[in-house]
Design a protein around this motif. Structure first.
Motif, PDB file in Angstrom:
ATOM      1  N   PHE A  28      32.572   9.547  28.668  1.00 25.42           N
ATOM      2  CA  PHE A  28      32.115   8.166  28.698  1.00 25.42           C
ATOM      3  C   PHE A  28      30.696   8.049  28.145  1.00 25.42           C
ATOM      4  CE2 PHE A  28      35.541   8.126  31.740  1.00 25.42           C
ATOM      5  CZ  PHE A  28      36.137   6.901  31.515  1.00 25.42           C
ATOM      6  N   LYS A  29      29.835   8.959  28.570  1.00 26.24           N
ATOM      7  CA  LYS A  29      28.442   8.963  28.116  1.00 26.24           C
ATOM      8  C   LYS A  29      28.079  10.415  27.805  1.00 26.24           C
ATOM      9  CE  LYS A  29      23.845   7.300  29.333  1.00 26.24           C
ATOM     10  NZ  LYS A  29      23.014   6.670  30.349  1.00 26.24           N
ATOM     11  N   PRO A  30      28.334  10.851  26.568  1.00 26.81           N
ATOM     12  CA  PRO A  30      28.110  12.261  26.237  1.00 26.81           C
ATOM     13  C   PRO A  30      26.652  12.677  26.427  1.00 26.81           C
ATOM     14  CG  PRO A  30      29.274  11.132  24.462  1.00 26.81           C
ATOM     15  CD  PRO A  30      28.837  10.091  25.431  1.00 26.81           C
ATOM     16  N   GLN A  65      31.227   8.267  40.431  1.00 24.25           N
ATOM     17  CA  GLN A  65      31.270   6.880  40.893  1.00 24.25           C
ATOM     18  C   GLN A  65      31.109   5.908  39.719  1.00 24.25           C
ATOM     19  OE1 GLN A  65      28.373   5.903  43.861  1.00 24.25           O
ATOM     20  NE2 GLN A  65      29.112   3.823  44.109  1.00 24.25           N
ATOM     21  N   GLU A  66      30.213   6.209  38.777  1.00 26.81           N
ATOM     22  CA  GLU A  66      30.033   5.342  37.611  1.00 26.81           C
ATOM     23  C   GLU A  66      31.301   5.316  36.753  1.00 26.81           C
ATOM     24  OE1 GLU A  66      25.259   5.724  36.700  1.00 26.81           O
ATOM     25  OE2 GLU A  66      26.561   7.417  36.199  1.00 26.81           O
ATOM     26  N   ILE A  67      31.961   6.452  36.619  1.00 26.42           N
ATOM     27  CA  ILE A  67      33.211   6.507  35.859  1.00 26.42           C
ATOM     28  C   ILE A  67      34.300   5.705  36.564  1.00 26.42           C
ATOM     29  CG2 ILE A  67      35.064   8.040  35.078  1.00 26.42           C
ATOM     30  CD1 ILE A  67      32.866  10.166  34.623  1.00 26.42           C
ATOM     31  N   ILE A  97      28.583  17.642  27.989  1.00 26.22           N
ATOM     32  CA  ILE A  97      29.044  17.333  29.343  1.00 26.22           C
ATOM     33  C   ILE A  97      29.044  15.823  29.542  1.00 26.22           C
ATOM     34  CG2 ILE A  97      28.295  19.524  30.338  1.00 26.22           C
ATOM     35  CD1 ILE A  97      25.818  18.063  31.416  1.00 26.22           C
ATOM     36  N   GLU A  98      29.623  15.402  30.646  1.00 31.30           N
ATOM     37  CA  GLU A  98      29.647  13.985  31.006  1.00 31.30           C
ATOM     38  C   GLU A  98      28.294  13.587  31.582  1.00 31.30           C
ATOM     39  OE1 GLU A  98      30.195  10.499  31.097  1.00 31.30           O
ATOM     40  OE2 GLU A  98      32.107  11.447  30.651  1.00 31.30           O
ATOM     41  N   GLY A  99      27.731  12.510  31.063  1.00 34.00           N
ATOM     42  CA  GLY A  99      26.420  12.050  31.513  1.00 34.00           C
ATOM     43  C   GLY A  99      26.477  11.054  32.653  1.00 34.00           C
ATOM     44  N   LEU A 100      27.680  10.634  33.049  1.00 35.57           N
ATOM     45  CA  LEU A 100      27.824   9.681  34.151  1.00 35.57           C
ATOM     46  C   LEU A 100      28.310  10.394  35.404  1.00 35.57           C
ATOM     47  CD1 LEU A 100      29.601   6.657  32.392  1.00 35.57           C
ATOM     48  CD2 LEU A 100      27.177   6.933  32.894  1.00 35.57           C
ATOM     49  N   ASN A 135      37.866   1.047  37.015  1.00 35.17           N
ATOM     50  CA  ASN A 135      38.407   0.022  37.901  1.00 35.17           C
ATOM     51  C   ASN A 135      37.880  -1.374  37.589  1.00 35.17           C
ATOM     52  OD1 ASN A 135      39.837   2.016  39.262  1.00 35.17           O
ATOM     53  ND2 ASN A 135      38.164   2.396  40.682  1.00 35.17           N
ATOM     54  N   ALA A 136      37.090  -1.513  36.569  1.00 37.96           N
ATOM     55  CA  ALA A 136      36.552  -2.826  36.209  1.00 37.96           C
ATOM     56  C   ALA A 136      37.701  -3.722  35.754  1.00 37.96           C
ATOM     57  CB  ALA A 136      35.521  -2.690  35.097  1.00 37.96           C
TER      58      ALA A 136
END
Length: 171
Positions: A66-68, A124-126, A118-121, A131-132
């Protein structure tokens, strides 16, 4: 030409840039500050040190992030460990006697630079992103407005029928 990624000092993805096809690895990016103005003409101005502003990573970003973020700390530690292992290998190779029955030592495995994306988030943020509520399509919005219009028209009709005896009393 191929795409590389500019990252900030924390390793977060900033933007893609084009690099030569043979570029691979991580390259520091420096900003050259303006030299200070010298008051005396005889004196050569002292050039300021370049400032590290980020890195260019010519390693593909794996899909699904999501946020590399490139893990610079682990990457530096892995490169340091590789250099130490290579030094030990070179020393063992220099000391190796080909006439002995011992097997020569094997060179260390190269560092896989792709492994440091790696994932930067946080989890919970993911989850919040996943779920948005999704935006409604035009067809869904039209159907909602039609339903709302029908309900409003029925309510107006009911009110009119209730008010009819008051507005138009029977004589």
């Amino acid at each position: 030409m191929k795409e590389a990624i500019m990252i900030d000092l924390d390793g977060f993805y900033l933007e893609p840039v084009l690099v030569s096809i043979g570029a691979y690895g991580i390259t520091p990016i420096y900003e050259k500050p303006e030299p200070p103005e010298s008051e005396e003409a005889d004196e050569a101005p002292e050039l300021p040190e370049p400032i590290l502003i980020g890195y260019r990573v010519a390693v593909p970003v794996p899909s699904g992030l999501f946020k590399p973020r490139y893990d610079l700390t682990t990457w530096k530690a892995a490169l340091s460990a590789y250099d130490d292992a290579m030094d030990a290998y070179c020393a063992a190779l220099a000391a190796y006697d080909p006439d002995s029955e011992d097997e020569p030592s094997q060179p260390p495995l190269q560092v896989d630079l792709r492994a440091f994306w790696i994932e930067g988030l946080t989890r919970q943020e993911i989850d919040n992103i996943r779920n948005a509520p999704s935006p409604k399509t035009d067809q869904q919005e039209i159907a909602r407005l039609e339903q709302q219009s029908t309900i409003s028209m029925l309510a107006i009709t009911e009110l009119f029928e209730m008010m009819l005896p008051i507005i138009m009393p029977e004589e």
